[in-house]
Every structure is written in C-alpha cells, then in structure tokens.
Design a protein around this motif. Sequence first.
Motif, PDB file in Angstrom:
ATOM      1  N   ARG A  59       0.848  -1.353   0.029  1.00 36.50           N
ATOM      2  CA  ARG A  59      -0.176   0.192   0.146  1.00 36.50           C
ATOM      3  C   ARG A  59       0.785   1.403   0.163  1.00 36.50           C
ATOM      4  NH1 ARG A  59      -3.245  -0.260   5.061  1.00 36.50           N
ATOM      5  NH2 ARG A  59      -1.317  -0.970   5.927  1.00 36.50           N
ATOM      6  N   LEU A  60       0.139   2.409  -0.020  1.00 30.92           N
ATOM      7  CA  LEU A  60       0.703   3.549  -0.035  1.00 30.92           C
ATOM      8  C   LEU A  60       1.488   4.040   1.376  1.00 30.92           C
ATOM      9  CD1 LEU A  60      -2.040   5.901  -1.658  1.00 30.92           C
ATOM     10  CD2 LEU A  60       0.311   5.302  -2.906  1.00 30.92           C
ATOM     11  N   ALA A  61       2.562   4.773   1.209  1.00 28.77           N
ATOM     12  CA  ALA A  61       3.388   4.954   2.485  1.00 28.77           C
ATOM     13  C   ALA A  61       2.467   5.660   3.502  1.00 28.77           C
ATOM     14  CB  ALA A  61       4.314   5.621   2.338  1.00 28.77           C
ATOM     15  N   SER A  62       1.580   6.299   3.290  1.00 29.15           N
ATOM     16  CA  SER A  62       0.784   7.121   4.086  1.00 29.15           C
ATOM     17  C   SER A  62      -0.137   6.164   4.602  1.00 29.15           C
ATOM     18  CB  SER A  62       0.035   8.362   3.470  1.00 29.15           C
ATOM     19  OG  SER A  62      -0.751   7.613   2.181  1.00 29.15           O
ATOM     20  N   GLU A  63      -0.680   5.336   3.845  1.00 28.66           N
ATOM     21  CA  GLU A  63      -1.860   4.168   4.497  1.00 28.66           C
ATOM     22  C   GLU A  63      -0.896   3.143   5.324  1.00 28.66           C
ATOM     23  OE1 GLU A  63      -3.535   2.196   0.865  1.00 28.66           O
ATOM     24  OE2 GLU A  63      -4.649   4.211   0.482  1.00 28.66           O
ATOM     25  N   PHE A  64       0.322   2.870   5.082  1.00 30.87           N
ATOM     26  CA  PHE A  64       1.011   2.000   6.064  1.00 30.87           C
ATOM     27  C   PHE A  64       1.233   2.513   7.166  1.00 30.87           C
ATOM     28  CE2 PHE A  64       4.971   0.116   7.319  1.00 30.87           C
ATOM     29  CZ  PHE A  64       4.714  -1.203   7.093  1.00 30.87           C
ATOM     30  N   ALA A  65       1.648   4.041   7.121  1.00 29.01           N
ATOM     31  CA  ALA A  65       2.214   4.453   8.403  1.00 29.01           C
ATOM     32  C   ALA A  65       0.676   4.337   9.617  1.00 29.01           C
ATOM     33  CB  ALA A  65       2.578   5.893   8.201  1.00 29.01           C
ATOM     34  N   ASP A  66      -0.328   4.817   8.843  1.00 23.39           N
ATOM     35  CA  ASP A  66      -1.498   4.740   9.874  1.00 23.39           C
ATOM     36  C   ASP A  66      -1.999   3.532  10.288  1.00 23.39           C
ATOM     37  OD1 ASP A  66      -1.900   7.441   9.305  1.00 23.39           O
ATOM     38  OD2 ASP A  66      -3.340   7.138   7.837  1.00 23.39           O
ATOM     39  N   GLY A  67      -1.261   2.449   9.994  1.00 20.26           N
ATOM     40  CA  GLY A  67      -1.723   1.132  10.431  1.00 20.26           C
ATOM     41  C   GLY A  67      -1.284   0.153   9.758  1.00 20.26           C
ATOM     42  N   PHE A  68      -0.882  -1.068  10.237  1.00 18.10           N
ATOM     43  CA  PHE A  68       0.042  -1.970   9.667  1.00 18.10           C
ATOM     44  C   PHE A  68       0.170  -3.401  10.349  1.00 18.10           C
ATOM     45  CE2 PHE A  68       3.605   0.436  11.152  1.00 18.10           C
ATOM     46  CZ  PHE A  68       4.517  -0.557  11.504  1.00 18.10           C
ATOM     47  N   ILE A  69       0.364  -4.498   9.890  1.00 22.59           N
ATOM     48  CA  ILE A  69       0.585  -5.799  10.630  1.00 22.59           C
ATOM     49  C   ILE A  69       1.580  -5.682  11.175  1.00 22.59           C
ATOM     50  CG2 ILE A  69       0.612  -8.429  10.441  1.00 22.59           C
ATOM     51  CD1 ILE A  69      -1.527  -7.934   8.273  1.00 22.59           C
TER      52      ILE A  69
END
Length: 471
Positions: free
Chosen positions: A280-290
């Motif tokens: 995913r996009l870096a911004s989406e990843f930063a907001d929450g990830f496994i």
Amino acid sequence: MKIEQIYTGCIAHAAYYLESNGEAAIFDPLREVQPYIDRAFKDNAKIKYVFLTHFHADFVSGHLDLANKTNAKIVYGPTAKPAYEIITAEDGQIFEIGNYKVKVLHTPGHTMESTTFLLIDENGKEHGLITGDTLFIGDVGRPDLAQHVVADLTQDKLARHLYQSLRNKIMPLSDDLIVYPNHGAGSACGKMMSKETTDTLGNQKKTNYALNPKMTEDEFVTAVLTGLTAPPGYFPANVLMNINGYESLDVVLKKANTPLNVEEFELISNETRALILDTRLASEFADGFIPNSVNIGLDGNFAMWVGEMIPDIKQEILLVTETGKEEESMVRLSRIGYDSTIGYLKDGFESWKKAGKEVDTLTRITATELEEKLKNEEIPVFDVRKKSEYLSEHLVGAVNVPLNEINNHLAEFPKEKPFILHCAGGYRSMLAASILKMRGWDNFVDVIGGFTEIKETSLPKTDYVCPTTLL
C-alpha cells in the motif's frame, strides 16, 4: 513501418511489437504475455517470432510462455545456449515478418550473446535498430553484469567487446535510423540513461559519450566502468531463469492468488518463514499495519526495491495490498522472479483491523514540523537517499545511510534516543522505517515528502562541489 514501443515505467522497460501483412514479432517481452497476444489479435496477426536481444538480468522475460501460447519461434543471437529450443541466429541472418525484414547484428559487450536487430521496411529501407542493452539513449549497457554468472567474463573484457561492437556494427549505420533501446532512465542496467526512450542514431553519435569517435578503446573502458554501483542482488538469479527456463506465470499466479481470511493469514504467518509484504501507499501503511511487515509500495520503483531489499528470490511472501491490487502485486513480483507468493490477506488490512488484531503505526511529521523540532533540540537526522543524491544536496548534519545498505548499518541508528528519517519523497524512508520497526526501533519519526519538502524550509542545506582535478 508499423512498430510500437510498449513501455513499462516501473522497471523502465521497453518491449516492441512489429507487424506486417498479418505477421507479428515481439522483442524482449515481459513475464506477463497476454497484452502482446491481445495486441496481435487486434491486428488479426499471428506472432511468428519472439526476438531476445540477450539474457536479461533485471527481469524475467516472457518468451517461453509467449512461444507456448502462440507457437512462435524464439530467436537469440549467436553464442546463446539456453536450456530450451531456440533459433540461434547467425550474424547477418535475415528474418521476414510479412513484408518487413529483421537483420541480426551480433553486438557482444553487455553480454556475449547481445544482439541488435536492424529493421528494414517493405521498400528495403533501413528504418531502425532494436538495441537491447547495447545502446541506450545517452548511455550504453553496463559490461559488469555477466561476470556475476560467468566469472571469466570480466568487465574489462566485455567493455572492450562493447567498444568494438559499437564502432564496427552500430556507428557505421545511417544517421536517420531510429534507436529503440530496451530501457530508459531508472533502470539499473546503465548509469546515466536519458528519460527519452527513442532517438535518431545520428543524434546519439553527437550526444552519447560512448559514441565519441575520438575515444580510444582504453578511454572507453575507463568511461564505461567508472561510477558503476553494485547491481541489485537478484540480477544473477534472473539471468539463470532466462537461461534455464521457469514455471509458467499462469501456474505461479494460480498458487499465489489464494485469498486468506485473518485467521488463516495469521496461522500461515506464524507457521512459515513467509515475509509479510505490504504494497500500500506509505501514508496508508504509516496509519496502521500488521506487525513485522515490510512496506514496498506499488506506487514507486516496486520491482527494484523488492530486488534490493529481499535478498532471497525464493522467499515465501504473504501479501497485504489495497483491495483490487492483489494480482498486480503478484505479477510485479514475478516480473523479477519472485514466484513464491503463497497468498494474500482477503479484504486487506481493514479486515485485520476489524478482527481486533494487533496493529502497529509509524509517526510522520511535516517538513515544517521538522524545522521547529530542530530549532529547539538536537536530534540526529538520517538521510536514506543514494549517496549521489546526498552529495548533490543535503541537510547540514544529516547522516547518509543509503536504503540498500541499511541492514549493514543498523548499529548507526540509536535505540536510546529519538531520531529523524527521510528520503527524497517519503517512499524509501517508509520502507526503511518498516525495516527498523521490524528490527526493534520505535523511537523515530519519518518526514512526509522527504527532502523535496525539506528544501522549501529555512533549514541549512549544503551543496557538494566536486573538487577540481589538477592536471
């Protein structure tokens, strides 16, 4: 002449489609071949030949699948000896595609089998050159890659072959020929390629340093070999796949395209050594990830960074993607030989979050916030851009740890005090951040927009001035 360049920007690759009178040829196809089949179908044409300029290192070519699906013949130049049936063309041999002709010019140098194909139209006029990695726009193919597969093929030997190929086979040709190279800017197969993807041979004779007629062979060797960086680690594995053959992409995708619910995904993750790759996009990843997942976004140089940062081409991979991007992620992995995807998280990260599973986040700040932070306290700043980018201009006091070297320099990142991370635009620094988080660091922040935004602040920057060489 009906020739089309089919360009794929994420790996800076150009394939070519040639059609005349119901017959077609494909040059240097990518792993996924359906677009070429569809293109020929649109013209009601039969693909007669699949031409390969050389054994590619930066991607797995689709020649085997394309030949199997269309009954086309695979053609390589002299000295090519793969583990499957081909036509080994002789130097000067002519192939006919409808009313067109394709003439084989053996041009060793990038590799020993490297071949340029001269295109001749229905009137017998020479139209253009499909040059593979022999000649790029503004550059030539690096001659150091083959030695990683065959030790005797030193970069010096190949550079000298390349010099002779250019002088004896390419430069005597007409200035009005169109040069159709295999790569453009961004490819690791050269060092200073233009963003332009075609040009006339005449203009390249004027502007391409490697075609300077006054350059001696020794000067050419020095010029071509100076400034080469280490090639991505997956290159030798891709060469061997292109030589020895590979599993059909259809089979690879059938295994990879396995939707896993949250419980299945978690179980497989715990029971295998699979890497969780979040595209995913870096911004989406930063907001929450496994937790313990790595972010390599599809929106950037995905293939290159997968190849740089995942050393084992056979690494099992579990995917987390934006919904609808699952198969694209699998295909782009397989383009460079990463064929061991074993499934993806059904309904994406949101399903993981809704299930109440553990979630990690990463803190990001704007360049303006960085400016305020650095005014009030001393915080280490780490710049993960390439060394050349850092030397061109950087934040005063920033420490350069290029992303592809980060695993060898982990000790330089403090664990007991906070630090700042940035790259040029935020893509690479998020990849670095995900690796650091996986390794146990959690006391850092990433700069949104990277150095592109930092440049707009009043923070002190320094320009690198190349020292003058005294003659």
